[in-house]
Motif scaffolding. Structure first.
Motif, short mmCIF file in Angstrom:
data_model
loop_
_atom_site.label_atom_id
_atom_site.label_comp_id
_atom_site.label_asym_id
_atom_site.label_seq_id
_atom_site.Cartn_x
_atom_site.Cartn_y
_atom_site.Cartn_z
N SER A 72 0.98 -1.19 -0.18
CA SER A 72 -0.16 0.00 -0.05
C SER A 72 1.02 1.39 -0.06
CB SER A 72 -1.01 0.10 1.10
OG SER A 72 -2.09 -0.89 1.10
N SER A 76 6.63 -1.28 5.33
CA SER A 76 6.82 -2.18 6.22
C SER A 76 8.20 -2.48 6.24
CB SER A 76 6.45 -3.63 5.07
OG SER A 76 6.98 -4.90 5.81
N THR A 80 7.78 -7.09 4.01
CA THR A 80 6.85 -8.13 3.44
C THR A 80 5.90 -7.69 2.15
OG1 THR A 80 5.08 -7.18 4.93
CG2 THR A 80 6.44 -9.16 5.56
N SER A 81 6.09 -6.31 1.94
CA SER A 81 5.32 -5.91 0.77
C SER A 81 6.15 -5.72 -0.66
CB SER A 81 4.79 -4.37 1.14
OG SER A 81 5.69 -3.64 1.76
N VAL A 132 1.99 7.97 15.09
CA VAL A 132 2.64 9.26 15.60
C VAL A 132 3.49 10.04 14.69
CG1 VAL A 132 2.36 8.31 17.82
CG2 VAL A 132 4.36 7.64 16.43
N LEU A 133 3.55 9.14 13.53
CA LEU A 133 4.31 9.87 12.43
C LEU A 133 3.74 9.26 11.12
CD1 LEU A 133 6.77 7.73 11.76
CD2 LEU A 133 7.47 9.09 13.88
N LEU A 146 -1.22 2.53 16.41
CA LEU A 146 -0.85 3.35 17.66
C LEU A 146 -0.69 4.54 17.43
CD1 LEU A 146 0.77 0.24 19.42
CD2 LEU A 146 -1.20 1.15 20.34
N TYR A 417 3.62 -6.22 19.40
CA TYR A 417 2.72 -5.49 18.50
C TYR A 417 3.42 -5.92 17.09
CZ TYR A 417 0.98 -1.51 15.71
OH TYR A 417 0.54 -0.89 14.71
C1 LIG Z 1 8.35 5.51 9.45
C2 LIG Z 1 7.17 4.31 10.02
C3 LIG Z 1 6.40 4.87 10.98
C4 LIG Z 1 5.48 4.01 11.80
N1 LIG Z 1 4.71 4.78 12.77
C5 LIG Z 1 3.87 3.92 13.20
C6 LIG Z 1 3.00 4.34 14.30
O1 LIG Z 1 3.08 5.57 14.66
N2 LIG Z 1 2.07 3.57 14.84
C7 LIG Z 1 1.93 2.30 14.46
O2 LIG Z 1 0.98 1.70 15.00
N3 LIG Z 1 2.56 1.73 13.60
C8 LIG Z 1 3.58 2.59 12.95
N4 LIG Z 1 4.41 1.96 12.12
C9 LIG Z 1 4.35 0.35 11.67
C10 LIG Z 1 3.25 0.46 10.54
O3 LIG Z 1 2.07 0.24 11.34
C11 LIG Z 1 3.65 -0.62 9.57
O4 LIG Z 1 4.62 -0.57 9.13
C12 LIG Z 1 2.47 -0.62 8.42
O5 LIG Z 1 2.27 -2.04 7.71
C13 LIG Z 1 2.90 0.17 7.48
O6 LIG Z 1 1.66 0.21 6.60
P1 LIG Z 1 1.89 0.22 4.75
O7 LIG Z 1 0.56 0.51 4.23
O8 LIG Z 1 2.87 1.42 4.57
O9 LIG Z 1 2.42 -1.16 4.53
P2 LIG Z 1 3.01 -1.85 3.54
O10 LIG Z 1 4.53 -1.86 3.53
O11 LIG Z 1 2.37 -1.30 2.24
O12 LIG Z 1 2.53 -3.28 3.95
C14 LIG Z 1 2.76 -4.10 4.76
C15 LIG Z 1 1.95 -5.13 4.90
O13 LIG Z 1 0.58 -4.87 5.29
C16 LIG Z 1 -0.31 -5.54 4.63
N5 LIG Z 1 -1.05 -4.83 3.63
C17 LIG Z 1 -0.61 -3.52 3.44
N6 LIG Z 1 -1.78 -3.13 2.60
C18 LIG Z 1 -2.65 -3.99 2.40
C19 LIG Z 1 -4.12 -4.14 1.81
N7 LIG Z 1 -4.16 -2.98 1.16
N8 LIG Z 1 -4.82 -5.22 2.09
C20 LIG Z 1 -4.39 -6.34 2.59
N9 LIG Z 1 -2.83 -6.10 3.33
C21 LIG Z 1 -2.23 -5.12 3.09
C22 LIG Z 1 0.41 -6.75 3.54
O14 LIG Z 1 0.75 -7.88 4.46
C23 LIG Z 1 1.56 -6.03 3.58
O15 LIG Z 1 2.94 -7.00 3.55
C24 LIG Z 1 5.40 2.74 11.35
C25 LIG Z 1 6.44 2.44 10.28
C26 LIG Z 1 7.23 2.88 9.85
C27 LIG Z 1 8.32 2.50 8.78
#
Ligand SMILES: Cc1cc2nc3c(=O)[nH]c(=O)nc-3n(C[C@H](O)[C@H](O)[C@H](O)COP(=O)(O)OP(=O)(O)OC[C@H]3O[C@@H](n4cnc5c(N)ncnc54)[C@H](O)[C@@H]3O)c2cc1C
Length: 465
Positions: A72, A76, A80-81, A132-133, A146, A417
């Motif tokens: 998305s 990750s 995993t993405s 939080v970011l 969170l 988490y």
């Molecule tokens: C800079 C940074 C800041 C962060 N801050 C926080 C925070 O403040 N609070 C917190 O709780 N977490 C935080 N995180 C962790 C974050 O919640 C996870 O990394 C989350 O997976 C990021 O979402 P994304 O859509 O970018 O993931 P992606 O890298 O796009 O996807 C990660 C995984 O999520 C699943 N996924 C993604 N999109 C879909 C979809 N549309 N349908 C089904 N499965 C999907 C897949 O399994 C995929 O492998 C942070 C991570 C980073 C790197």
């Protein structure tokens, strides 16, 4: 397993968005994720323009038997993405947000980030609990989420009302408490195991436009006193205030820098955001800003909610950093745990690495355990071990440090988490331990919607791959 490159012609006929192959210009930039340690070479990166493209990619991956990664926003940390050889279905170009200000309901597509969502919802004085970011709303909504309003309004996944999902069979279904309720339950904390979510319906709440933000750094060698002080302060913190304590290094440069001569020294930061009455939030967080007569750099104050959400994001968009993030939930902060944390604070191998203690409680703890898969919501803290460093030659030392600290803290912990999952070195053990009693039911939902484990690449693995 056949390579995705061999099936390109079949998907060409059914896919409307851009398709990038290894020889195409821009491929190397397109295969990168937020985390520089991730270096995978997919056979195909498919940029979806809508649900039909997602169905086409799912069908192609299933029929041809190639790996499928769902991306998305690409935040990750374990990577995993993206995958080797298979198909990455990239949803980052699906960024529409629709806000219904009367019902306070928001519908977003999966390519929406925290910043994009806040920009739209704040037009109406609303916010959806997020992070939080900046990172992806999709990963937050499916894995927990969170953020700065967690103690008042709960997790992102608690605020998920419904989701449109493309299943492994290529069917498009809705999951809500009234439709496919088993899937809805699993999605709220069970991650990307069950299908690809193509839109999220989320509950918004009145927040801002201004909030109080506390950001105060203290130069300290021995973090024990700070940890005890914070632990006591948390006991009486109101739900309107969500906070963390960060053990870090006094940074160089002008970003919340302490006097330059202190750069490189050990540091403890109290960070908090207070919503509702600014005066009440200021009052509640005053003790964090008035901790004795230590060397301090206090840059808290009133700012817009959107600015508070992005306050730390600049630091996290630094190009070229490598990451290993893991976590545990702590029911309490014992003296023994404090000793371990204070010890590791002084041994961090990288000045970018931080040890972060997030206060939970409030609406997180009050959330209904039975209605979602998110587990251990009654823990007092989430500890995040955030390994950040430069250069591949420092990988081993930094990853080892994070693993050691994680192992040392597990005896005080009740689960993890899973959006901060390290590198899955313990296979499904972390998932089993964390989900506990819910694990068997999650497997049943997995069997129903994804029996062949097409969606194996997730932060929440249920089956060994
Ligand atoms: C800079 C940074 C800041 C962060 N801050 C926080 C925070 O403040 N609070 C917190 O709780 N977490 C935080 N995180 C962790 C974050 O919640 C996870 O990394 C989350 O997976 C990021 O979402 P994304 O859509 O970018 O993931 P992606 O890298 O796009 O996807 C990660 C995984 O999520 C699943 N996924 C993604 N999109 C879909 C979809 N549309 N349908 C089904 N499965 C999907 C897949 O399994 C995929 O492998 C942070 C991570 C980073 C790197």
């Amino acid at each position: 397993m056949p390579q995705a490159t061999k099936i390109l012609s079949s998907i060409d006929a059914t896919f409307r968005g851009a398709l990038l192959r290894p020889d195409d210009e821009g491929y190397d930039a397109a295969r990168r994720l937020y985390n520089e340690t991730v270096d995978k070479r997919p056979g195909l990166i498919a940029y979806a323009t809508g649900v039909a493209d997602v169905v086409a990619a799912v069908n192609a991956a299933r029929e041809e038997g190639v790996a499928l990664a769902v991306r998305s926003c690409g935040y990750s940390t374990p990577g995993t993405s993206v995958c080797d050889d298979g198909i990455v279905i990239d949803l980052s170009r699906l960024t529409s947000v629709h806000v219904d200000p009367v019902a306070k309901v928001v519908r977003t597509q999966p390519g929406v980030t925290v910043a994009m969502l806040d920009r739209e919802t704040q037009v109406f004085g609303l916010a959806v609990p997020s992070g939080v970011l900046n990172c992806g709303i999709a990963g937050l909504a499916l894995g927990g989420g969170l953020g700065w309003v967690r103690r008042k309004f709960g997790l992102t996944s608690d605020n998920l009302i419904s989701a449109q999902v493309v299943t492994a069979a290529g069917e498009v279904i809705t999951a809500s408490k009234d439709e496919n309720a088993d899937l809805f339950w699993a999605l709220r904390g069970g991650g990307g195991n069950f299908g690809i979510v193509t839109s999220f319906e989320l509950q918004a709440h009145e927040v801002g436009p201004d909030v109080h933000m506390t950001v105060v750094n203290y130069r300290v060698d021995d973090a024990k006193e700070a940890l005890r002080y914070y632990d006591q302060w948390c006991d009486s913190a109101p739900d309107e205030v969500s906070s963390f304590l960060i053990m870090a290094t006094v940074p160089e440069g002008d970003f919340f820098a302490m006097p330059p001569e202190l750069a490189g020294d050990p540091d403890v930061m109290f960070g908090a955001v207070g919503i509702g009455s600014i005066e009440a939030a200021e009052q509640a967080t005053l003790p964090l800003r008035a901790w004795g007569d230590k060397d301090a750099y206090d840059i808290g104050g009133t700012l817009s909610y959107t600015d508070s959400q992005q306050f730390f994001s600049g630091e996290y968009e630094t190009e070229g950093l490598r990451h290993y993030w893991s976590s545990v939930f702590l029911p309490e902060l014992t003296d023994e745990a404090i000793d371990v944390l204070a010890d590791y604070h002084l041994r961090r191998p990288s000045e970018y690495t931080t040890i972060d203690l997030w206060h939970l409680g409030g609406a997180v703890a009050r959330g209904d355990e039975a209605s979602s898969t998110f587990a251990h919501r009654d823990a007092k803290y989430m500890l995040c071990i955030e390994g950040n460093w430069e250069g591949a030659d420092a990988d081993v030392a930094n990853i080892e440090f994070c693993r050691e600290l994680h192992a040392a803290m597990r005896k005080f912990a009740v689960g993890e988490y899973l959006n901060f999952p390290g590198l899955f070195e313990r296979g499904t053990q972390a998932t089993r331990t964390t989900f506990g009693d819910k694990f068997a039911r999650l497997l049943e939902v997995k069997e129903k919607y994804d029996p062949k484990n097409l969606f194996a690449l997730t932060h929440h693995p249920l089956l060994e791959s």
